[in-house]
Design an enzyme around this catalytic site. Structure first.
Site, PDB file in Angstrom:
ATOM      1  N   ASP A  91       0.907  -1.064  -0.041  1.00  0.00           N
ATOM      2  CA  ASP A  91       0.305   0.106  -0.053  1.00  0.00           C
ATOM      3  C   ASP A  91       1.004   1.389   0.054  1.00  0.00           C
ATOM      4  O   ASP A  91       1.796   1.404   0.924  1.00  0.00           O
ATOM      5  CB  ASP A  91      -0.872  -0.047   1.219  1.00  0.00           C
ATOM      6  CG  ASP A  91      -2.080   1.129   1.341  1.00  0.00           C
ATOM      7  OD1 ASP A  91      -1.665   2.164   0.587  1.00  0.00           O
ATOM      8  OD2 ASP A  91      -2.854   1.077   1.911  1.00  0.00           O
ATOM      9  N   LYS A 147      -0.847   5.755 -20.103  1.00  0.00           N
ATOM     10  CA  LYS A 147      -1.635   6.726 -20.244  1.00  0.00           C
ATOM     11  C   LYS A 147      -2.839   6.489 -19.596  1.00  0.00           C
ATOM     12  O   LYS A 147      -3.282   5.386 -19.469  1.00  0.00           O
ATOM     13  CB  LYS A 147      -1.673   7.126 -21.878  1.00  0.00           C
ATOM     14  CG  LYS A 147      -2.248   5.853 -22.658  1.00  0.00           C
ATOM     15  CD  LYS A 147      -3.852   6.151 -22.709  1.00  0.00           C
ATOM     16  CE  LYS A 147      -4.654   5.017 -23.538  1.00  0.00           C
ATOM     17  NZ  LYS A 147      -5.971   5.096 -23.525  1.00  0.00           N
ATOM     18  N   HIS A 177       0.908   2.475 -26.453  1.00  0.00           N
ATOM     19  CA  HIS A 177       0.964   1.046 -26.955  1.00  0.00           C
ATOM     20  C   HIS A 177       1.079   1.137 -28.568  1.00  0.00           C
ATOM     21  O   HIS A 177       1.527   0.114 -29.335  1.00  0.00           O
ATOM     22  CB  HIS A 177       0.257  -0.009 -26.043  1.00  0.00           C
ATOM     23  CG  HIS A 177      -1.223   0.244 -26.692  1.00  0.00           C
ATOM     24  ND1 HIS A 177      -2.016   0.990 -25.929  1.00  0.00           N
ATOM     25  CD2 HIS A 177      -1.802  -0.619 -27.616  1.00  0.00           C
ATOM     26  CE1 HIS A 177      -3.214   0.847 -26.501  1.00  0.00           C
ATOM     27  NE2 HIS A 177      -3.225  -0.067 -27.620  1.00  0.00           N
ATOM     28  N   LYS A 181       3.289  -0.822 -32.445  1.00  0.00           N
ATOM     29  CA  LYS A 181       2.602  -1.774 -33.458  1.00  0.00           C
ATOM     30  C   LYS A 181       3.359  -1.911 -34.583  1.00  0.00           C
ATOM     31  O   LYS A 181       4.065  -0.723 -35.117  1.00  0.00           O
ATOM     32  CB  LYS A 181       1.166  -1.336 -33.881  1.00  0.00           C
ATOM     33  CG  LYS A 181       0.062  -1.346 -32.662  1.00  0.00           C
ATOM     34  CD  LYS A 181      -1.097  -0.999 -33.044  1.00  0.00           C
ATOM     35  CE  LYS A 181      -2.364  -1.080 -31.958  1.00  0.00           C
ATOM     36  NZ  LYS A 181      -2.404  -2.461 -31.735  1.00  0.00           N
ATOM     37  N   GLU A 215     -14.003   1.213 -32.380  1.00  0.00           N
ATOM     38  CA  GLU A 215     -14.165   0.030 -31.557  1.00  0.00           C
ATOM     39  C   GLU A 215     -15.694  -0.481 -31.651  1.00  0.00           C
ATOM     40  O   GLU A 215     -16.608   0.389 -31.493  1.00  0.00           O
ATOM     41  CB  GLU A 215     -13.641   0.363 -30.095  1.00  0.00           C
ATOM     42  CG  GLU A 215     -12.210   0.839 -29.752  1.00  0.00           C
ATOM     43  CD  GLU A 215     -12.038   1.216 -28.542  1.00  0.00           C
ATOM     44  OE1 GLU A 215     -11.348   0.291 -27.778  1.00  0.00           O
ATOM     45  OE2 GLU A 215     -12.152   2.404 -28.100  1.00  0.00           O
ATOM     46  N   ASP A 234      -9.155   9.851 -24.048  1.00  0.00           N
ATOM     47  CA  ASP A 234      -8.728   8.554 -23.891  1.00  0.00           C
ATOM     48  C   ASP A 234      -8.098   8.480 -25.198  1.00  0.00           C
ATOM     49  O   ASP A 234      -7.106   7.340 -25.166  1.00  0.00           O
ATOM     50  CB  ASP A 234     -10.009   7.847 -23.594  1.00  0.00           C
ATOM     51  CG  ASP A 234      -9.664   6.367 -23.380  1.00  0.00           C
ATOM     52  OD1 ASP A 234      -8.669   6.005 -22.555  1.00  0.00           O
ATOM     53  OD2 ASP A 234     -10.203   5.549 -23.881  1.00  0.00           O
ATOM     54  N   HIS A 239      -3.367   8.575 -28.698  1.00  0.00           N
ATOM     55  CA  HIS A 239      -3.119   7.597 -29.713  1.00  0.00           C
ATOM     56  C   HIS A 239      -3.132   8.198 -31.125  1.00  0.00           C
ATOM     57  O   HIS A 239      -2.264   8.234 -31.765  1.00  0.00           O
ATOM     58  CB  HIS A 239      -4.025   6.544 -29.754  1.00  0.00           C
ATOM     59  CG  HIS A 239      -3.984   5.626 -28.659  1.00  0.00           C
ATOM     60  ND1 HIS A 239      -2.919   5.344 -27.636  1.00  0.00           N
ATOM     61  CD2 HIS A 239      -4.980   5.049 -27.984  1.00  0.00           C
ATOM     62  CE1 HIS A 239      -3.251   4.467 -26.895  1.00  0.00           C
ATOM     63  NE2 HIS A 239      -4.539   4.367 -26.948  1.00  0.00           N
ATOM     64  N   LYS A 343     -16.696   4.404 -29.843  1.00  0.00           N
ATOM     65  CA  LYS A 343     -16.915   3.105 -29.144  1.00  0.00           C
ATOM     66  C   LYS A 343     -18.258   2.981 -29.991  1.00  0.00           C
ATOM     67  O   LYS A 343     -19.126   3.716 -30.259  1.00  0.00           O
ATOM     68  CB  LYS A 343     -17.150   3.306 -27.831  1.00  0.00           C
ATOM     69  CG  LYS A 343     -15.680   3.275 -27.210  1.00  0.00           C
ATOM     70  CD  LYS A 343     -15.701   2.958 -25.677  1.00  0.00           C
ATOM     71  CE  LYS A 343     -14.338   3.226 -24.949  1.00  0.00           C
ATOM     72  NZ  LYS A 343     -13.390   2.226 -25.480  1.00  0.00           N
TER      73      LYS A 343
END
Length: 491
Positions: A91, A147, A177, A181, A215, A234, A239, A343
């Site tokens: 903790d 992130k 990430h 790729k 997505e 986000d 990205h 999304k």
């Protein structure tokens, strides 16, 4: 910091804060296993998971065996990988937990020590302070920050200040990430290792660029997080802007750790600000309602199952964002960059589309412009659409045909996950594919006015049914200049 050529050069202790969480179980541990299986980890390297779970080493290894192994395509070397794993209960507010970590690390100060913070950004500063006070931070230490880094420029600067008080900038690896790729890395090779493309990579020959991250999934169980994030923070802030930088950057003088990042920062600093009423003209936000996605009826964002009930913030948060951006420099003047992410869209797709202009004078009816598509997911590859004559006698009939490079079909080797590449880069001390502080803050500096206008306008996101291609405003964003989003299926 040593400049190492690969992850096997030195033993390392990788300490994952949040080691029982979703990111560790779905991404980090599978990536580390593949690196172990392929011989890229030093035999003495260890993975030390930190959490509040009260597990010992055997408990943690059992948990990983039950949750991670079934998702792997092959398990050769699995038992050896499990022996690398350790767990300590920590903790960050309680000093006694750090003593267990210190005991495990004691005597290994000559190893590279990598702290991976797979935890919410508000914990980054507290963790770094706790690690320093416990005597865990050494000159060979590095820290990886997931992130999103903050919610705006001010919070990002505060996090950078807190972490920067303990670690030197050269020791801080801010991960995205998408930059790991294969297609993203091949974009640099495509541009700067092939002579034919760079002379036409400019406003004289390119009409516009589209960058899409779509997505099919929604946000069940994640409303508490997503209410505070939204698609702009986000996805777009990190990205999509990172992909824009790689498309638009000038050729670096060399392929080294700082030259590439220097050129990316210049792109972000060249973005035309979108402020005030321009936000309404050049951006679109939407929120999905009930519809049909993934061959099933699904609820809208406000009705997704979640322990958190919808709030006023839930009404305002965008699950879809589209932006028309411009890079103000000689190469790109007048070329719009269209960014979108959402999304509950019809298909899972991440791609960069470079739309070229018409030929200056066409002698063939039916010709259409060339198009280069770099597909990041679901199947990584590069596709160039050319015009060709259909076989046959008589009139010349043109048809667009693709020249396609599929990484899976062309290369016999397994295409590694993005986290595999990035973790090996961290372990070798190579920051090229990670974001520098000035890069992160330049991105927030451009995003903040958009978010401020949205928050202050009182208008709600435009609704769109789940399973459709986003709100109507996103299509109008391109239709105003006689353009349309790329929706073509690729091989």
């Amino acid at each position: 910091m040593p400049d190492l050529s690969n992850g096997t050069a030195r033993p390392a202790d990788l300490i994952i804060f949040g080691g029982t969480g979703d990111l560790a179980m779905r991404k980090l541990l599978p990536a580390l296993f593949h690196s172990h299986r392929d011989g890229r980890l030093h035999p003495d390297s260890r993975v030390i998971a930190l959490s509040r779970g009260g597990l010992d080493d055997a408990d943690y290894r059992g948990k990983v065996d039950a949750e991670v192994r079934p998702a792997l395509s092959g398990g050769e070397g699995w038992d050896g990988f499990l022996r690398r794993l350790h767990h300590r209960t920590v903790d960050i507010a309680a000093p006694e937990g750090w003593r267990g970590v210190a005991g495990l690390l004691d005597g290994h100060e000559d190893r590279d020590r990598i702290f991976y913070l797979a935890s919410p950004p508000m914990t980054f500063g507290a963790f770094c302070r706790g690690a320093r006070e416990a005597g865990l931070v050494t000159p060979l230490s590095r820290v990886v920050l997931e992130k999103p880094l903050g919610r705006d420029l001010a919070s990002a600067q505060a996090i950078n200040d807190e972490v920067g008080a303990i670690f030197d900038e050269s020791q801080i690896f801010r991960i995205d990430h998408y930059l790991g790729k294969e297609t993203v890395q091949n974009l640099l090779v495509l541009r700067f290792a092939n002579a034919f493309l760079e002379p036409i990579w400019n406003s004289l020959w390119i009409d516009h660029v589209q960058i899409t991250v779509a997505e099919t999934v929604g946000t069940p169980g994640r409303r508490g997080y997503y209410d505070q994030a939204g698609a702009l923070r986000d996805m777009v802030q990190n990205h999509l802007l990172q992909l824009l930088c790689l498309v638009a950057m000038e050729p670096p003088s060399r392929n080294d750790r700082e030259a590439v990042r220097d050129e990316k920062v210049k792109v972000l600093q060249s973005l035309r600000p979108i402020v005030g009423s321009e936000v309404d003209r050049f951006t679109v936000r939407g929120q999905y309602t009930a519809g049909r996605a993934d061959a099933a009826e699904v609820p809208g964002y406000l009705d997704e199952p979640d322990k958190n009930q919808p709030t006023a913030e839930s009404l305002r948060v965008e699950t879809f964002a589209a932006v028309r951006a411009e890079v103000r420099n000689w190469r790109w003047a007048g070329v719009p960059f269209y960014l979108r992410s959402g999304k509950r869209l019809p298909a899972r797709r991440s791609e960069i589309v470079v739309q070229f202009k018409d030929v200056p004078h066409s002698i063939f009816p039916g010709a259409s412009p060339n198009r280069l598509v770099l597909r990041l997911q679901p199947s990584e590859g590069i596709h160039l659409r050319l015009m060709a004559k259909e076989p046959g006698a008589g009139d010349v009939v043109l048809r667009p045909v693709p020249l396609s490079l599929s990484f899976a079909d062309t290369f016999s080797a397994r295409v590694p996950d993005a986290y595999e590449r990035l973790l090996m880069d961290v372990m070798s001390g190579n920051p090229t594919l990670f974001m520098r502080r000035d890069e992160v803050e330049a991105a927030w500096r451009w995003i903040d006015p958009i978010m401020d206008h949205w928050n202050g306008s009182g208008m709600l996101p435009e609704p769109y049914p789940a399973g459709t291609a986003g709100p109507a405003g996103a299509h109008e964003l391109l239709a105003r200049s006689d353009r349309a989003w790329h929706e073509e299926d690729l091989p």
